[in-house]
Design a protein around this motif. Structure first.
Motif, PDB file in Angstrom:
ATOM      1  N   GLU A  73      40.008  34.992  36.215  1.00 33.36           N
ATOM      2  CA  GLU A  73      40.473  35.562  34.949  1.00 33.36           C
ATOM      3  C   GLU A  73      39.819  36.916  34.649  1.00 33.36           C
ATOM      4  OE1 GLU A  73      42.699  34.103  32.929  1.00 33.36           O
ATOM      5  OE2 GLU A  73      42.907  32.242  34.079  1.00 33.36           O
ATOM      6  N   ALA A  74      38.743  37.268  35.349  1.00 32.73           N
ATOM      7  CA  ALA A  74      37.943  38.446  35.004  1.00 32.73           C
ATOM      8  C   ALA A  74      38.656  39.752  35.358  1.00 32.73           C
ATOM      9  CB  ALA A  74      36.607  38.383  35.736  1.00 32.73           C
ATOM     10  N   PRO A  75      38.362  40.846  34.615  1.00 27.38           N
ATOM     11  CA  PRO A  75      38.891  42.164  34.991  1.00 27.38           C
ATOM     12  C   PRO A  75      38.384  42.583  36.367  1.00 27.38           C
ATOM     13  CG  PRO A  75      37.960  42.200  32.767  1.00 27.38           C
ATOM     14  CD  PRO A  75      37.553  40.898  33.383  1.00 27.38           C
ATOM     15  N   LYS A  76      39.215  43.333  37.081  1.00 28.74           N
ATOM     16  CA  LYS A  76      38.875  43.801  38.426  1.00 28.74           C
ATOM     17  C   LYS A  76      38.890  45.337  38.451  1.00 28.74           C
ATOM     18  CE  LYS A  76      39.495  39.485  40.089  1.00 28.74           C
ATOM     19  NZ  LYS A  76      39.926  38.773  38.878  1.00 28.74           N
ATOM     20  N   THR A  77      38.073  45.923  39.324  1.00 23.72           N
ATOM     21  CA  THR A  77      38.061  47.374  39.516  1.00 23.72           C
ATOM     22  C   THR A  77      38.361  47.693  40.975  1.00 23.72           C
ATOM     23  OG1 THR A  77      36.457  47.677  37.721  1.00 23.72           O
ATOM     24  CG2 THR A  77      36.718  49.498  39.261  1.00 23.72           C
ATOM     25  N   TYR A  78      39.267  48.646  41.176  1.00 17.99           N
ATOM     26  CA  TYR A  78      39.706  49.012  42.520  1.00 17.99           C
ATOM     27  C   TYR A  78      39.621  50.519  42.726  1.00 17.99           C
ATOM     28  CZ  TYR A  78      42.002  44.406  42.552  1.00 17.99           C
ATOM     29  OH  TYR A  78      42.267  43.058  42.482  1.00 17.99           O
ATOM     30  N   GLU A  79      39.392  50.902  43.975  1.00 12.87           N
ATOM     31  CA  GLU A  79      39.637  52.266  44.435  1.00 12.87           C
ATOM     32  C   GLU A  79      40.855  52.208  45.337  1.00 12.87           C
ATOM     33  OE1 GLU A  79      36.195  53.706  46.462  1.00 12.87           O
ATOM     34  OE2 GLU A  79      35.162  54.277  44.617  1.00 12.87           O
ATOM     35  N   ALA A  80      41.763  53.157  45.185  1.00 14.11           N
ATOM     36  CA  ALA A  80      42.984  53.155  45.998  1.00 14.11           C
ATOM     37  C   ALA A  80      43.423  54.595  46.255  1.00 14.11           C
ATOM     38  CB  ALA A  80      44.100  52.392  45.285  1.00 14.11           C
ATOM     39  N   VAL A  81      44.180  54.753  47.319  1.00 18.93           N
ATOM     40  CA  VAL A  81      44.792  56.051  47.623  1.00 18.93           C
ATOM     41  C   VAL A  81      46.283  55.827  47.809  1.00 18.93           C
ATOM     42  CG1 VAL A  81      44.940  57.962  49.269  1.00 18.93           C
ATOM     43  CG2 VAL A  81      42.705  56.986  48.694  1.00 18.93           C
TER      44      VAL A  81
END
Length: 330
Positions: A73-81
């Motif tokens: 359920e927790a917020p997620k952080t991503y790096e993407a291109v």
């Protein structure tokens, strides 16, 4: 003739292993590899990470599996291109090319990028991709997609808590957008990349995706699968974080032995506690996690509980643990 395979002797293992999942492995494949390395009896992960994505994947063992939903359920952080100018059937580099357009970096002005960043920050609606594990009529969408069938998918509400967009050039000098995204559960970063490309008027698909955080757990705390494989068994076990590491956002309540036993029996306890929706409950002697619950009107209400056997196994595996037993009181 092949030699018979050695049967792995499983054992109770309790805790959380923070894995930096490598590219190319499904979340379940990564889980099964680590489960085998730890010889653990029971294991589960905290939400899938695509094979084409790397990064933070908390793996739960034993009693920790009871609280894996919290990380889901927790917020997620991503790096993407997202590579600009090319769209694909899957929204990433695995799919077939649908459309290609020439894009000049000069077309993507800071003003346009800032406007798109504002457009996709906050509550938004997304249509889930066909190449996803969402189910329709008991069948995953990607199964329909592989059969060439497009099915209607209702848009879903998600939240982009924070979004940073920056224009970059690939090694082939192609314009692309680097994204750093903090989002609610259920957000598809592939779809976000496609939508950002569409808003810029040129289309896009993801070429890189890495989860760098989930529920306050950063990738810097994670161990790689290669490093884990190179360790001996004691070193692997030392990588485990305690079960309560999943409960960092919970209010802590400590009970004496009598109340701890009654709480483990599922009985409500009264005390001088402020109302709290999420409480992690510990026994005083021995000091051990008992489970979670909530407090309403001065009453501690049990939720997910550990069994006395799980508590004893955790105590016995801890070098600094107090010895003792916590039995439910009837």
């Amino acid at each position: 003739m092949n030699a018979p395979r050695t049967r792995v002797q499983r054992r109770p293992v309790h805790g959380v292993l923070l894995l930096d999942k490598p590219l190319g492995l499904s979340s379940n494949d990564a889980l099964q590899k680590v489960k085998w390395l730890l010889r653990a009896e029971k294991a589960g992960h905290t939400g899938t990470l695509d094979p084409l994505a790397s990064g933070v994947l908390p793996l739960c063992f034993g009693a920790a599996t009871k609280f894996s939903q919290l990380q889901l359920e927790a917020p997620k952080t991503y790096e993407a291109v997202a590579l600009l100018g090319t769209t694909t059937t899957t929204g990433d580099a695995e799919g077939e090319v649908l459309q290609q357009r020439a894009v000049e970096a000069a077309q993507i002005t800071p003003e346009r990028l800032a406007a798109v960043q504002r457009q996709f920050t906050g509550p938004i609606r997304q249509v889930p991709p066909m190449h996803s594990a969402l189910k329709k009529d008991g069948k995953a969408l990607y199964e329909y997609a592989r059969a060439g069938i497009e099915v209607e998918r209702p848009a879903r509400d998600v939240v982009i808590h924070a979004l940073e967009l920056a224009l970059v050039l690939t090694e082939q000098a192609q314009p692309a957008i680097k994204m750093v995204v903090t989002c609610s559960k259920g957000t598809y970063i592939r779809t976000l990349g496609e939508d950002v490309g569409a808003a810029l008027g040129c289309g896009a698909h993801l070429t890189f995706l890495r989860r760098i955080g989930t529920g306050g757990i950063g990738v810097e705390r994670c161990v790689t699968l290669a490093a884990l494989e190179a360790m001996d068994e004691d070193a692997r076990l030392a990588c485990l974080e305690p079960v309560e590491s999943l409960l960092a956002q919970h209010v802590r309540v400590t009970l004496d032995s009598d109340n701890a036993g009654r709480f483990l029996s599922g009985m409500r306890r009264r005390g001088p506690w402020a109302d709290a929706p999420a409480v992690a409950v510990f026994g005083e002697r021995p000091h051990a996690l008992l489970g979670v619950g909530h407090v309403a009107g001065g009453e501690l209400v049990p939720g997910r509980l550990l069994s006395p056997l799980e508590i004893q196994q955790i105590l016995e595996s801890s070098p600094r643990a107090e010895r003792g037993t916590l039995e439910p009181t009837l």
